[in-house]
Write a protein that holds these residues in place. Structure first.
Motif, PDB file in Angstrom:
ATOM      1  N   TRP A  98       0.854  -1.176   0.000  1.00 43.02           N
ATOM      2  CA  TRP A  98       0.000   0.000   0.000  1.00 43.02           C
ATOM      3  C   TRP A  98       0.894   1.232   0.000  1.00 43.02           C
ATOM      4  O   TRP A  98       1.957   1.222   0.612  1.00 43.02           O
ATOM      5  CB  TRP A  98      -0.879   0.064   1.250  1.00 43.02           C
ATOM      6  N   LEU A  99       0.455   2.277  -0.653  1.00 46.62           N
ATOM      7  CA  LEU A  99       1.142   3.561  -0.561  1.00 46.62           C
ATOM      8  C   LEU A  99       0.347   4.462   0.377  1.00 46.62           C
ATOM      9  O   LEU A  99      -0.843   4.717   0.146  1.00 46.62           O
ATOM     10  CB  LEU A  99       1.269   4.221  -1.937  1.00 46.62           C
ATOM     11  N   ALA A 100       0.985   4.923   1.431  1.00 45.07           N
ATOM     12  CA  ALA A 100       0.312   5.740   2.438  1.00 45.07           C
ATOM     13  C   ALA A 100       1.006   7.083   2.580  1.00 45.07           C
ATOM     14  O   ALA A 100       2.200   7.220   2.293  1.00 45.07           O
ATOM     15  CB  ALA A 100       0.289   5.014   3.779  1.00 45.07           C
ATOM     16  N   GLU A 127       2.616  23.199  10.246  1.00 49.01           N
ATOM     17  CA  GLU A 127       2.056  22.422   9.143  1.00 49.01           C
ATOM     18  C   GLU A 127       2.810  21.104   9.002  1.00 49.01           C
ATOM     19  O   GLU A 127       4.030  21.084   8.872  1.00 49.01           O
ATOM     20  CB  GLU A 127       2.138  23.210   7.838  1.00 49.01           C
ATOM     21  N   VAL A 128       2.087  20.010   9.053  1.00 50.59           N
ATOM     22  CA  VAL A 128       2.696  18.688   8.908  1.00 50.59           C
ATOM     23  C   VAL A 128       2.299  18.136   7.548  1.00 50.59           C
ATOM     24  O   VAL A 128       1.126  17.867   7.289  1.00 50.59           O
ATOM     25  CB  VAL A 128       2.237  17.734  10.032  1.00 50.59           C
ATOM     26  N   LYS A 129       3.265  17.965   6.675  1.00 50.56           N
ATOM     27  CA  LYS A 129       3.001  17.494   5.321  1.00 50.56           C
ATOM     28  C   LYS A 129       3.179  15.983   5.240  1.00 50.56           C
ATOM     29  O   LYS A 129       4.126  15.428   5.787  1.00 50.56           O
ATOM     30  CB  LYS A 129       3.936  18.191   4.322  1.00 50.56           C
ATOM     31  N   GLY A 130       2.255  15.334   4.548  1.00 48.28           N
ATOM     32  CA  GLY A 130       2.343  13.898   4.376  1.00 48.28           C
ATOM     33  C   GLY A 130       3.404  13.513   3.362  1.00 48.28           C
ATOM     34  O   GLY A 130       3.519  14.128   2.302  1.00 48.28           O
ATOM     35  N   ARG A 131       4.178  12.493   3.714  1.00 46.17           N
ATOM     36  CA  ARG A 131       5.197  11.960   2.811  1.00 46.17           C
ATOM     37  C   ARG A 131       4.817  10.536   2.427  1.00 46.17           C
ATOM     38  O   ARG A 131       4.497   9.721   3.287  1.00 46.17           O
ATOM     39  CB  ARG A 131       6.576  11.981   3.480  1.00 46.17           C
ATOM     40  N   THR A 132       4.866  10.246   1.145  1.00 48.72           N
ATOM     41  CA  THR A 132       4.460   8.928   0.668  1.00 48.72           C
ATOM     42  C   THR A 132       5.425   7.859   1.157  1.00 48.72           C
ATOM     43  O   THR A 132       6.645   8.018   1.085  1.00 48.72           O
ATOM     44  CB  THR A 132       4.393   8.909  -0.869  1.00 48.72           C
ATOM     45  N   HIS A 133       4.860   6.775   1.675  1.00 50.64           N
ATOM     46  CA  HIS A 133       5.682   5.693   2.204  1.00 50.64           C
ATOM     47  C   HIS A 133       4.989   4.364   1.917  1.00 50.64           C
ATOM     48  O   HIS A 133       3.755   4.291   1.836  1.00 50.64           O
ATOM     49  CB  HIS A 133       5.878   5.869   3.711  1.00 50.64           C
ATOM     50  N   THR A 134       5.782   3.305   1.783  1.00 47.87           N
ATOM     51  CA  THR A 134       5.252   1.982   1.459  1.00 47.87           C
ATOM     52  C   THR A 134       4.993   1.170   2.722  1.00 47.87           C
ATOM     53  O   THR A 134       5.862   1.044   3.584  1.00 47.87           O
ATOM     54  CB  THR A 134       6.217   1.209   0.556  1.00 47.87           C
ATOM     55  N   PHE A 135       3.784   0.642   2.812  1.00 48.76           N
ATOM     56  CA  PHE A 135       3.408  -0.324   3.838  1.00 48.76           C
ATOM     57  C   PHE A 135       2.971  -1.606   3.130  1.00 48.76           C
ATOM     58  O   PHE A 135       2.674  -1.589   1.935  1.00 48.76           O
ATOM     59  CB  PHE A 135       2.270   0.207   4.712  1.00 48.76           C
ATOM     60  N   TYR A 136       2.902  -2.695   3.881  1.00 51.37           N
ATOM     61  CA  TYR A 136       2.544  -3.976   3.276  1.00 51.37           C
ATOM     62  C   TYR A 136       1.442  -4.659   4.075  1.00 51.37           C
ATOM     63  O   TYR A 136       1.422  -4.610   5.303  1.00 51.37           O
ATOM     64  CB  TYR A 136       3.767  -4.904   3.222  1.00 51.37           C
ATOM     65  N   GLN A 137       0.520  -5.296   3.322  1.00 48.59           N
ATOM     66  CA  GLN A 137      -0.444  -6.194   3.944  1.00 48.59           C
ATOM     67  C   GLN A 137       0.257  -7.539   4.088  1.00 48.59           C
ATOM     68  O   GLN A 137       0.804  -8.079   3.118  1.00 48.59           O
ATOM     69  CB  GLN A 137      -1.666  -6.356   3.046  1.00 48.59           C
ATOM     70  N   VAL A 138       0.279  -8.074   5.307  1.00 47.14           N
ATOM     71  CA  VAL A 138       0.991  -9.332   5.526  1.00 47.14           C
ATOM     72  C   VAL A 138       0.110 -10.324   6.265  1.00 47.14           C
ATOM     73  O   VAL A 138      -0.805  -9.947   7.013  1.00 47.14           O
ATOM     74  CB  VAL A 138       2.304  -9.112   6.322  1.00 47.14           C
ATOM     75  N   LEU A 139       0.396 -11.605   6.038  1.00 50.47           N
ATOM     76  CA  LEU A 139      -0.175 -12.683   6.834  1.00 50.47           C
ATOM     77  C   LEU A 139       0.790 -13.001   7.974  1.00 50.47           C
ATOM     78  O   LEU A 139       2.002 -13.059   7.775  1.00 50.47           O
ATOM     79  CB  LEU A 139      -0.368 -13.943   5.992  1.00 50.47           C
TER      80      LEU A 139
END
Length: 329
Positions: free
Chosen positions: A63-65, A88-100
């Protein structure tokens, strides 16, 4: 490549066995370490150890968050400290993963392992269902490894989602059932925003999820779940004693919630067990709102302080209403 055991999780597992069976425990080999990726993404089928909680798992999909980190100062063009912008807090794109998660490890980790909940199709708006053994893992929390075992993970969905293909790397490829499951359950699974803030060496991470809307003749009730991780970055043990929430609804209401602990616990964050993760739910009679608050923490030297929970939005999504529960295959 190094042959590894379960690292931190192994220690926890051994203590549990010694406590309840009074027998000596042995560390079991899991596989061989791989070099963590500093760039790029992990592929579906990548085996992993969780850096914080130590459980065994496998990547399903990324997922990109947007990560809103209140500990990272925002700079203007100048390097002068006086030019830093902290409001001001700006969002930075980061990778998360769905895991089992490996079901053998669930009893020994300090995180709720039924992390994904959703609304069912019953009349009661408080009827919730859970998909067991799923988690969301940040890229930097993955310790990748390989295994020659054709079924290295114990989870009822592992063989339904992945197929062993030894000539590939990683050797576990997604099946059509995984793609169909992802597409069907996308609204319940999607991760979009992550919020972080640190107070007195206690870092709080919040991930909110929209769950859907229950509509009736008289009103509409919108539901969200939120996952919270507390992590002790210091050397002194700290225990969570109280929670204090403020919940604002677009309808104009402001609710205050106070209570002892979280989910019936007052977790201690120690050097050996520095993290705790849990999920909870909130509902509003409006399509959006905000939540923020504090955790009252007590340090081992007697010092108490309020740990800030970063404010986060509760935003609904068009087209996501209560329907038949997602399939677990």
């Amino acid at each position: 490549m190094l042959t590894i055991s379960l690292q931190r999780k192994s220690c926890i597992l051994c203590r549990k066995i010694l406590t309840y069976t009074r027998k000596y425990a042995r560390l079991a080999e899991v596989g061989k370490l791989e070099q963590p990726k500093l760039t790029g993404k992990y592929e579906t089928g990548q085996l992993l150890l969780h850096r914080v909680f130590g459980y065994r798992g496998v990547v399903l999909f990324p997922w990109l968050a947007r990560v809103y980190d209140r500990d990272v100062p925002n700079h203007r063009d100048s390097d002068d400290e006086s030019s830093m912008v902290s409001k001001e807090v700006k969002g930075r794109t980061h990778t998360f993963y769905q895991v089992l998660i490996d079901q053998r490890d669930c009893p020994y980790i300090r995180a709720q392992t039924e992390a994904v909940t959703f609304l069912g199709n019953q009349e009661s708006s408080r009827s919730l269902y859970a998909i067991p053994g799923l988690d969301y893992v940040a890229h930097e929390d993955i310790i990748p490894y390989t295994s020659i075992d054709k079924s290295p993970l114990h989870h009822e969905l592992f063989d339904k989602f992945l197929t062993y293909t030894p000539e590939k790397d990683p050797p576990f490829l997604p099946q059509d059932t995984l793609r169909a499951w992802q597409n069907k359950n996308h609204p319940w699974l999607e991760l979009s925003d992550v919020h972080k803030e640190t107070t007195e060496n206690i870092r709080v991470t919040v991930i909110p999820f929209y769950m859907g809307c229950r509509e009736s003749h008289t009103n509409s009730v919108y539901w969200w779940r939120y996952c919270i991780r507390l992590e002790n970055l210091g050397t002194l043990s700290v225990q969570l004693r109280e929670r204090h929430w403020r919940i604002f609804s677009l309808s104009g209401t402001l609710e205050t919630v106070r209570g002892r602990g979280v989910v019936g616990q007052e977790p201690a964050l120690t050097r050996a067990l520095p993290a705790f993760q849990y999920s909870s739910h909130v509902s509003l009679q409006a399509p959006s709102g905000h939540m923020w608050g504090t955790f009252r923490m007590e340090r081992e030297d007697g010092y108490s302080f309020d740990c800030r929970i970063p404010p986060f939005s509760l935003e609904s999504k068009s087209g996501v209403t209560t329907t038949t529960p997602p399939e677990t295959i």
